[in-house]
Write a protein that holds these residues in place. Structure first.
Motif, PDB file in Angstrom:
ATOM      1  N   ASP B 217       0.808  -1.219   0.000  1.00  0.00           N
ATOM      2  CA  ASP B 217       0.000   0.000   0.000  1.00  0.00           C
ATOM      3  C   ASP B 217       0.840   1.267   0.000  1.00  0.00           C
ATOM      4  O   ASP B 217       0.375   2.329  -0.372  1.00  0.00           O
ATOM      5  N   ARG B 220       1.232   3.682  -3.061  1.00  0.00           N
ATOM      6  CA  ARG B 220       0.170   4.639  -3.378  1.00  0.00           C
ATOM      7  C   ARG B 220       0.550   6.035  -2.922  1.00  0.00           C
ATOM      8  O   ARG B 220       0.151   7.030  -3.519  1.00  0.00           O
ATOM      9  N   THR B 221       1.335   6.093  -1.854  1.00  0.00           N
ATOM     10  CA  THR B 221       1.646   7.390  -1.249  1.00  0.00           C
ATOM     11  C   THR B 221       2.840   8.068  -1.922  1.00  0.00           C
ATOM     12  O   THR B 221       3.106   9.228  -1.665  1.00  0.00           O
TER      13      THR B 221
END
Lengths: 432, 520
Positions: B217, B220-221
């Motif tokens: 995840d 995504r940042t």
């Protein structure tokens, strides 16, 4: 393995392609044909021959790498002296000793051979005979075979399968021949019963029925000799267009060899042309001085005769030959007259009258060729100096729309243009 | 080689004792040849169909690339006219046979041949070429020997029907255009097959599993750079993918994509394209194919002689014509016109036989896999099945043969004044010579590499092609102009061909052509 003999297969499989090719290159081929026909002798004029046409019109382009420039590798066999690092002088451009050239087909001309027929066709392509041909059933046995119904005997090659099978089928139906399916069905049923129960009344009757059917099928054949039919052909007489060509020539002393040669070339061309258009062409040679006679070809061109010049005698002779041998309703009559233009002055009126009243009405076409001496090199057809007496006599007739044409020829090279000019396909009325 | 042994054998019946032959002779010859070809050499062939034809029919066959039936076009007539003129003048003899890669394999033999020639021809074409056609991978991959005659029949009648319907001139124009692009109407590589539903599903699952395994995840940042022009690029990519670009099969692209063509015109393009494709393997394997056939006939004739089936007279006649065929003139000979595929092919096959039976130390070094294998037929059959000219040379050309043929490599650089001998048949040059010869047979290098790279579908519909220039050799400009004219007429809009060199797509030369008489 099979061996098949194809030698008897129809020839000329690529004829269609060839025709397409000639058509495609037509303009160029025609030009080439005209060019070579200028310096051909009459004898082999109707022979085919090799023509060269510019490759442009029939070139097939492909995307390929250029034959020059860049870095090229050659791998060559047969080295004897070279070692690594040697240099070799660049061979002159093009592919010299070095270079397996895959692209070496840069020829500028394309050569190929025309057959006799193709050659003449192209040469005479846009020429036309000035009058329609009369067709007639001749006395000679020119027949063609036409289909005419069927018959019961004949050669195996002409057997008519559809008709034979039709008769066979109607006979089979009429006589109630059992069809193979019926028999097969019956057999199947019997087999089923046999497998099922073994014996029984039904089986018995079925067997009897099968027996009957089989016997019937044997007695009534599938194809009986009675059924066979052959195609029948009948010979039908064929109308043939035939032409007779009269060659009239003045052979008095004033006609020299050169003039005769010109005349001969013209006759030969006309003969070829007529032969293309008519199945049968006859030639009659009439020579004249102050008297005319029909002669054979050899005498016509090569024997010398002296005397005055009276053209009307030749026309009279021609009229006589026509009445005697060539009935007007079955022959197309063409006449070509060659002369240096001299005529005895007292004869001109008679000639004109004869031509106008007798000769021209029976002719499809009458060509008058005035041959002149070689020395004065004048443009084609241009009247030189004073027109000759015969020329003046004939001029009057040309004006009156009769089937007559006249030209002057002085040099061998003018023969083809003049001939083309005379028979050019034209819509408007004849010129000159 | 072993003439002496022949005398010891019991005298077998001669196949023929005069040059004349009849069908009985042909049959006997075939049996004898078959006994050796299949019985001893173990060749694997299509059934043979031998057809006897006349010289006239041979000329006919020439004009339609040897096929028994072909559609009609003036260019075949031109071909016919040329070969006929050459033949009539005696400048060029006719081939003794023509063989067609079909099942059954059709072998044409001429009626003028002597009985010995017929034996030679049957061995050469009916067994040599036939085995090669059936087993070589290029043929297996690209040609359908069973279907070709039926397809030609269809092509012929289809084009005849079009002519009836649309006029000969119109059809001729399409065929002209297609012929011009013929060399760029082949698929050089097996196409990717459209995956069926099940494999598609499986791949989708694998892809998802892979994505899940790598999921993190954090990514995504991470901030991404917004690049300008990225959208254009994406758009271009999408368009290209949609049209299947880049595409090197120009005819295929036109057939599928040209906007203005009538259906029948597309079909004509397809016919020309498929026939070109059928002949493509022949260009790649010319040398091997001839080598295989020549080796086969040589072997069979020799065996027939040993068995006493042909007499001295016939054998000498055979040797005479055989040596004529495998003659390789040296580069400075007047008769030299490139490397004779028969000569090189035959020499290489014989060389392989030598390496198998009597290898030298050098051979063991260069061809360790086959040196001394004792079974030349097995090796040769493997070679015939799995190589094409280019790969065959780069694998099997031995130093021995290079020396024997006296091969040397000459470089012709435009920028230099003289040609330079880059390598000869010596220790330092073997690899270079072999590579150069192998390249010489590389079809992809002999023909220009031309691809359709893009088409401006929303704008003026210009078709863009690239020619990747190799070694600085440009296209023949005048020819290219004419071909592009055909291409533009087919495409219906402007066509631009850029010749690009090096890494970037910088054009060195540009040809732009507008349609003059567009089709459709």
């Amino acid at each position: 393995m099979h061996v098949i003999d194809r030698r008897l297969n129809p020839k000329g499989k690529s004829l269609a392609n060839r025709q397409r090719f000639v058509r495609r290159a037509r303009a160029q081929v025609r030009r080439a044909v005209r060019d070579i026909s200028k310096d051909r002798s009459i004898k082999d004029f109707d022979k085919g021959g090799e023509v060269t046409i510019p490759a442009g019109g029939v070139h097939e382009p492909t995307l390929r790498r250029s034959a020059s420039g860049g870095v090229r590798d050659y791998l060559l066999p047969g080295n004897k002296d070279y070692i690594e690092g040697d240099t070799i002088a660049r061979p002159p451009s093009g592919d010299g000793a070095s270079g397996p050239s895959d692209s070496g087909d840069g020829e500028d001309g394309f050569r190929f051979a025309l057959s006799d027929d193709e050659f003449l066709d192209l040469f005479l392509e846009d020429l036309e005979l000035p009058d329609m041909a009369k067709r007639e059933v001749t006395g000679e046995a020119v027949t063609e075979m036409r289909r005419a119904g069927y018959r019961t005997t004949g050669s195996p090659a002409s057997i008519s399968i559809p008709r034979t099978m039709r008769l066979s089928m109607s006979r089979r139906i009429a006589l109630k021949r059992p069809r193979p399916e019926e028999i097969a069905a019956l057999k199947e049923e019997i087999a089923a019963l046999e497998a099922d129960s073994g014996e029984g009344e039904r089986l018995e009757s079925l067997r009897a029925q099968l027996d009957r059917l089989q016997r019937r099928a044997k007695v009534i054949p599938y194809l009986d000799p009675l059924d066979v039919r052959y195609r029948r052909f009948e010979a039908v007489p064929k109308p043939v267009a035939q032409a007779v060509m009269f060659c009239l020539m003045d052979v008095s002393g004033s006609m020299d060899e050169h003039m005769k040669d010109l005349a001969k070339r013209f006759y030969a061309l006309l003969y070829l042309f007529l032969k293309r258009r008519y199945e049968r062409v006859e030639v009659v040679f009439i020579r004249h001085t102050h008297q005319a006679e029909e002669v054979d070809e050899q005498t016509f061109f090569y024997s010398r005769e002296t005397g005055g010049t009276v053209v009307s005698t030749a026309l009279e002779e021609m009229a006589r030959v026509v009445t005697a041998r060539f009935p007007l309703n079955s022959w197309n009559i063409y006449a070509a007259q060659a002369s240096d233009g001299d005529n005895s002055p007292s004869d001109n009126t008679k000639t004109a009258a004869l031509l106008n009243d007798v000769i021209l009405p029976m002719c499809q076409y009458y060509a008058y060729l005035e041959v002149g001496a070689d020395e004065d090199d004048l443009p084609i057809g241009a009247p030189s100096g004073r027109p000759s007496s015969l020329w003046r006599t004939y001029e009057a007739m040309v004006a009156s729309k009769s089937p007559i044409a006249m030209r002057k020829v002085r040099h061998r090279r003018e023969i083809f243009p003049v001939f083309r000019d005379l028979f050019q396909r034209r819509q408007s009325a004849e010129a000159s | 080689m072993s003439q002496r042994t022949a005398k010891k054998k019991p005298k077998a019946e001669l196949l023929f004792n005069s040059p004349d032959w009849d069908f009985g002779t042909i049959d006997r010859i075939y049996q004898a040849v078959e006994a050796i070809g299949i019985g001893e050499m173990g060749l694997d062939i299509y059934k043979n169909q031998i057809e006897v034809i006349t010289s006239e029919q041979m000329l006919d066959a020439y004009s339609s690339v040897g096929m028994p039936l072909f559609y009609k076009h003036w260019s075949f007539g031109k071909q016919f006219a040329t070969s006929e003129a050459l033949y009539r003048k005696g400048w060029q003899g006719l081939a003794y046979e023509i063989v067609i890669n079909s099942d059954p394999c059709i072998v044409y033999i001429m009626e003028e041949n002597t009985a010995m020639m017929q034996t030679l021809v049957i061995a050469h074409a009916g067994f040599g070429h036939n085995h090669f056609f059936k087993n070589n991978y290029v043929f297996r991959q690209w040609t359908d020997a069973e279907g070709i005659l039926d397809y030609l029949d269809f092509a012929k009648s289809f084009i005849a029907k079009c002519e009836e319907r649309y006029g000969e001139a119109e059809v001729e124009r399409v065929i002209d255009a297609a012929h011009a692009l013929q060399s760029h109407g082949v698929h050089r590589f097996p196409r990717k097959r459209a995956p069926d539903l099940r494999t598609e599903q499986k791949r989708e699952q694998e892809r998802r599993a892979h994505g899940e395994a790598l999921f993190n995840d954090l990514w995504r940042t991470v901030p991404t750079k917004k690049r300008r022009g990225a959208k254009d690029k994406l758009e271009q990519e999408r368009r290209r993918a949609l049209l299947g670009l880049p595409e090197e099969n120009v005819l295929y692209f036109l057939e599928k994509t040209a906007p203005r063509l009538q259906p029948w015109q597309r079909e004509v393009l397809r016919i020309v394209r498929l026939i070109a494709q059928y002949f493509y393997p022949q260009r790649q394997t010319k040398m091997m194919n001839e080598g295989c056939a020549t080796y086969t006939h040589h072997r069979i004739m020799q065996r027939l002689y040993e068995q006493g089936r042909i007499d001295d007279r016939a054998f000498l006649e055979f040797l005479h014509s055989h040596t004529n065929v495998v003659m390789q003139p040296a580069f400075n000979d007047r008769r030299f016109s490139g490397i004779n595929p028969y000569a090189l092919g035959f020499a290489m096959m014989q060389d392989i036989e030598r390496v198998c039976l009597e290898p030298t130390d050098e051979d063991r070094l260069w061809l360790p896999a086959i040196a001394g294998s004792r079974d030349p037929y097995e090796v040769l059959k493997d070679v015939w099945a799995n190589y094409r000219d280019e790969s065959f040379v780069s694998q099997f050309l031995t130093p021995h043969l290079m020396r024997k043929m006296g091969f040397f490599h000459v470089v012709d650089d435009e920028d230099e004044d003289e040609l330079r001998v880059a390598a000869i048949h010596d220790e330092r040059g073997y690899r270079n010579v072999r590579r150069a010869l192998s390249r010489h047979y590389d079809v992809a290098r002999r023909e220009p590499d031309i691809q359709i790279v893009d088409v401006d579908l929303v704008g003026d519909r210009q078709l863009i092609l690239h020619h990747r220039v190799l070694d600085g050799v440009m296209l023949e400009a005048e020819e290219a102009g004419k071909v592009l004219q055909h291409l533009a007429d087919l495409w219906g809009y402007d066509v631009v061909l850029r010749e690009v060199e090096g890494e970037g797509d910088e054009p060195v030369e540009e040809h732009v052509v507008s349609p003059q008489h567009p089709f459709g």
